[in-house]
Design a protein around this motif. Structure first.
Motif: not given
Length: 399
Positions: A318-340
């Motif tokens: 459960i946590p693996q996809p949720l932490t991925m979603a958590w990272v992207t929910s905190l950042t602007h759409a243009a920064h998702h690649g850099a955040a991941l």
């Protein structure tokens, strides 16, 4: 290539590549034990898998954007197979570390390439379904890899004991890697066409410094790293526990397959659960289940270990996809690649540093020290989640 066709090709490739990866990690652990390795060396061995990603994750991502994710995967699969083959040429513990680093780099290229390909094909629509395909296929690979590799390796041992024939097991892993390569020829056209669309649609690249300043991002990175390290340590140290308990390699493969199967099942209906209970609650419950399972594992026998693997399957699935979603929910759409990309780098730093520390902790306590130190790490992650605003809805990619 239609969406159905590339999804099938990608799924087959991901299943085989992941089966090879988890099988290699198991066989290297057994080979190290046969050569007289102690818990400290096993911790170092686990770290060498992660070192290439720490150094090469961001450059590999940029190359995949320019040259294509499918080409990156092809190179990675060949590199992983070649690194595994080198183990037959040069014996000894020292070279085991070198070979594991080569294999780790190959796996990094596979992972970056597949995720980049999915990002390309989903640029004009929702990426949830596309990344879900990749995630499910990788989980199936984790499900079939350990029992397949350990079954063949145990047959080679002759008596079904706890000491498998690692040469045969590694040959199965090489076969998995090579069988995954033909998918490149099915996927490369779609990759080239859709990559051009992505490049033309790209905005200015995001700076890592700006992403690092995102409020609350560090919490998601800490939790993600703690969960991923647990997966690594499980593959590295479950063979040690099994050897001490005189449990066969075949049984170890079945235990790890149960863990992977529960992880797959735990993701069914996950979106509905998050909508009802929230991401934060799901993270707390699942990580707590993993911590409890790790506390119990060194105190159980084979029968109890199956129940433990159910808890670990929930706690790690459960946590693996949720932490991925958590990272992207905190950042602007243009920064998702850099955040991941930053998330991957932090994960690998944790994979390098924490197994060494835990391996040292196991010296006086044995395998019990490893699992209990890992449980303490997850409890720390629970504290981090409890003090956060993890959100309630997954926003983006599940890789």
């Amino acid at each position: 290539m239609s969406a159905v066709a590339w999804r099938r090709a990608l799924s087959v490739q991901a299943v085989l590549a992941q089966a090879a990866w988890v099988g290699i990690r198991l066989m290297l652990g057994y080979r190290a034990l046969a050569l007289g390795a102690d818990p400290v060396f096993l911790g170092v061995l686990a770290s060498t898998f992660a070192l290439p990603a720490l150094l090469a994750a961001l450059p590999a991502g940029r190359i995949a954007d320019r040259r294509g994710g499918t080409a990156m995967v092809f190179i990675g699969l060949i590199m992983a197979a070649a690194g595994t083959g080198l183990l037959f040429a040069v014996p000894g513990l020292a070279f085991l570390l070198v070979a594991s680093a080569v294999i780790g780099l190959g796996h990094l290229l596979v992972m970056v390439g597949q995720q980049t390909f999915v990002a390309h094909v989903s640029v004009t629509g929702s990426s949830d379904s596309a990344f879900g395909t990749l995630t499910a296929a990788a989980s199936i690979g984790q499900l079939i890899g350990p029992p397949a590799v350990t079954f063949v390796a145990t047959l080679g041992a002759g008596r079904g004991g706890a000491a498998p024939d690692t040469d045969l097991g590694l040959l199965v892993c090489i076969a998995f890697s090579l069988l995954a390569t033909p998918a490149f020829f099915f996927l490369r056209r779609a990759d080239a066409r859709l990559r051009k669309k992505r490049i033309s649609a790209n905005s200015q690249p995001a700076g890592i410094g700006g992403v690092l300043k995102t409020p609350g991002l560090w919490r998601s990175l800490v939790v993600s790293g703690a969960v991923l390290v647990t997966v690594d340590l499980m593959y590295a140290f479950v063979p040690v526990w099994a050897t001490e308990q005189n449990i066969s390699a075949t049984a170890v493969g079945l235990l790890l397959a149960v863990r992977a199967g529960v992880s797959v099942l735990s993701r069914l209906g996950l979106t509905r659960l998050i909508r009802r209970f929230g991401r934060k609650a799901m993270l707390i419950v699942s990580i707590a289940a993993a911590a409890a399972a790790l506390l119990a594992l060194p105190l159980t026998g084979l029968a109890g270990a199956f129940a433990v693997m159910v808890g670990l399957g929930l706690g790690l699935g459960i946590p693996q996809p949720l932490t991925m979603a958590w990272v992207t929910s905190l950042t602007h759409a243009a920064h998702h690649g850099a955040a991941l990309g930053l998330r991957l780098t932090v994960n690998r730093f944790a994979q390098i540093s924490l197994p060494i520390a835990m391996g040292a902790a196991a010296a006086p306590l044995g395998v019990l020290g490893i699992f209990w130190a890992n449980a303490a790490l997850l409890m720390g992650a629970l504290v981090v989640v409890a003090g956060s605003d993890a959100g309630t809805q997954p926003r983006q990619e599940e890789a």
